[in-house]
Motif scaffolding. Sequence first.
Motif, short mmCIF file in Angstrom:
data_model
loop_
_atom_site.label_atom_id
_atom_site.label_comp_id
_atom_site.label_asym_id
_atom_site.label_seq_id
_atom_site.Cartn_x
_atom_site.Cartn_y
_atom_site.Cartn_z
N GLY A 1 0.83 -1.19 0.00
CA GLY A 1 0.00 0.00 0.00
C GLY A 1 0.86 1.24 0.00
N HIS B 1 -3.79 4.55 0.07
CA HIS B 1 -4.37 3.21 0.00
C HIS B 1 -3.44 2.30 0.80
CE1 HIS B 1 -7.56 0.89 -1.89
NE2 HIS B 1 -6.69 -0.07 -2.21
N GLU C 1 -4.37 -0.19 3.20
CA GLU C 1 -5.01 -1.32 3.87
C GLU C 1 -4.14 -2.57 3.86
OE1 GLU C 1 -6.38 0.58 1.62
OE2 GLU C 1 -8.00 1.62 2.68
N ASP D 1 -6.49 -7.22 -4.17
CA ASP D 1 -7.28 -6.00 -4.27
C ASP D 1 -7.26 -5.51 -5.71
OD1 ASP D 1 -8.63 -3.65 -3.91
OD2 ASP D 1 -7.04 -2.63 -2.80
#
Length: 462
Positions: free
Chosen positions: A168, A181, A183, A188
Motif C-alpha cells: 500500500g 491506500h 489497507e 485488491d
Amino acid sequence: MSDGVSELVSKLKGVVGDNHLLREADLTAGYSTDWTGRFQGRTPLVVRPANTAELAEVVMLTAEAGFAIVPQGGNTGLVGGSVPLNGEVVLSTMRLNDCQPVDQLAQQVTCGAGVTLAQAQAHVASASLDIGVDLAARDSCTIGGMIATNAGGINVIRYGAMREQVLGIEAVLADGSVISHLEGLEKDNTGYHFPSLLAGSEGTLGIITKARLRLHPHLTGRCTAMLAFDNVDDAVAATSALRRSVTSLHAAEVIFRDAMHLVCEHINSAVPVGANSEAWLIIEAAAPSDPTEELAAAIDSLGRLVVDVGVGVDSSSRKNLWQYREKVTEAIAAAGTPHKLDVTLGASKLADFVTEVPSIVSAIDEGSSVYMFGHLGDGNVHVNVMGNAGVEPPEAVDAAVLEYAAKLGGSISAEHGIGTAKKEFLHLNRTSAEIFAFRSIKHALDPRQILNPHVLLPSEDS
C-alpha cells in the motif's frame, strides 16, 4: 535571495516553521551534493515538512510560485536523481519518520517515507520479522527513497526488490492532492496499482509519504560462506547450482579481483581465502533452524569449481566475511570519484561482460581502473570506473559500458535507477513507444513538470 524565493519562504513559514526552511549555502550544501560527490547542484531552499498534510501544502505553494521540486530522502542515490542539479527546491522527507505498530497477524507494517531502513529493521525485529530488502546503506537510505528507486540489495533472490514489498502507498501528487491506500490487502483488484506505478518512478509522478510493507519471518539459523574461484565462468556456474540446490539460499554476492584487493587494502586485511583467485562469492543461507549442513553439502557438490572456502557460523565470523562485500563501496569512494554503472546481465552473458569490460574501458581511457562487484544471484553487476589518480573518467566510458550491456541483452540499470546519469541512454533498453508512454503518464499526473522534471526521461529531441 530573489523576490520569488522570499515570497515562497514567507508562505511556507506558516506551514513548516522557520527552522525547517533552510536557505543558507552552508545548510543546503549537504542536500545539493550526492553521496559519490560526482553530482553537485544548488538549491534556493530546502523544505522539511513533518507530515503528509504539510507536504501537500508545500507542494501546492511551491508549484504556485513556479519552482520545480526534487524530493529527497537519505540522499544515498548514485545516479544524480535526488539532488537539485537545475536549481530546484529540495523537499526533504526525513521528518516523515513515524513507524506504526507492527501488524503481526498480517505480517505487515506502515512506515513514513523518511524512516531509514535500519530504523524499520529495528522496529519490526521486536516482532521477530524482517524487511525483505537489505542494503549496505541501511543507516541512511529511507523507505520512501527505496521505493522511488525500486531498491534491490542483497536478498532479491529470495524476496524480490522493493516493489515486491509494497502492499500500500500514500503519496502527494503534483497538484497537492493525496492518494492513500494503506489497507495492505494481498488481493485488491480495484483498478490501477499505485504502489507498482510509483516504485521506480524516481519522484517524477508523486512524492511518497507512507508505505505499507510486507514483512518476512526472521530466520534465526544463519550460515555464511566465502567461496573463491579461478575464473568468472566458474563463479556463475556455482551460483546457478547453489540456487537450485540450497532451498534456504538468502544471498549470493560477488566480488571480482580488483575490487577485492582494493577493499582489502582499505580495511588493512589480507584476502581471506584463495588469494590468487579471480572471483569470490559470499553465500548466505538462512532458515528457522541451522542451515549449515545443507549449505556445506551443496558447496561440497561443486567439487573442483571452488578453489577455497571460508565459513562463518557465528555472528562474529559471519560479520567478518560480509565486511569484504559491504565495504567495497566505501573503499572505492575513498580512492576517488567513480562513475557507477549498475547493470543486469542474463546468466549466460555475465562472464563475457565481466571479462570484456576492463578492455572496453581501457580502449577509451588507458589510465582508468575498473572495480566490479554485485549481486550474482540476480545477475546485477556494479561497475565502478575510476580515472587516473582518482579523478572522474571521461563520459565516453559510460556510453561504451552501457552499450555493451545492452548489446548482450542486459539492462543499463539494475537497482540504482536512471536519474540524470543514464536518462540519455534509456533508449538502449526502452523503445520509442515505451518512452512516449512514460512521457504521457508523466504529463497526465504532472502537467506543469513540477516533480523532479530533469530525471529519468531523456530530452525530447534525444
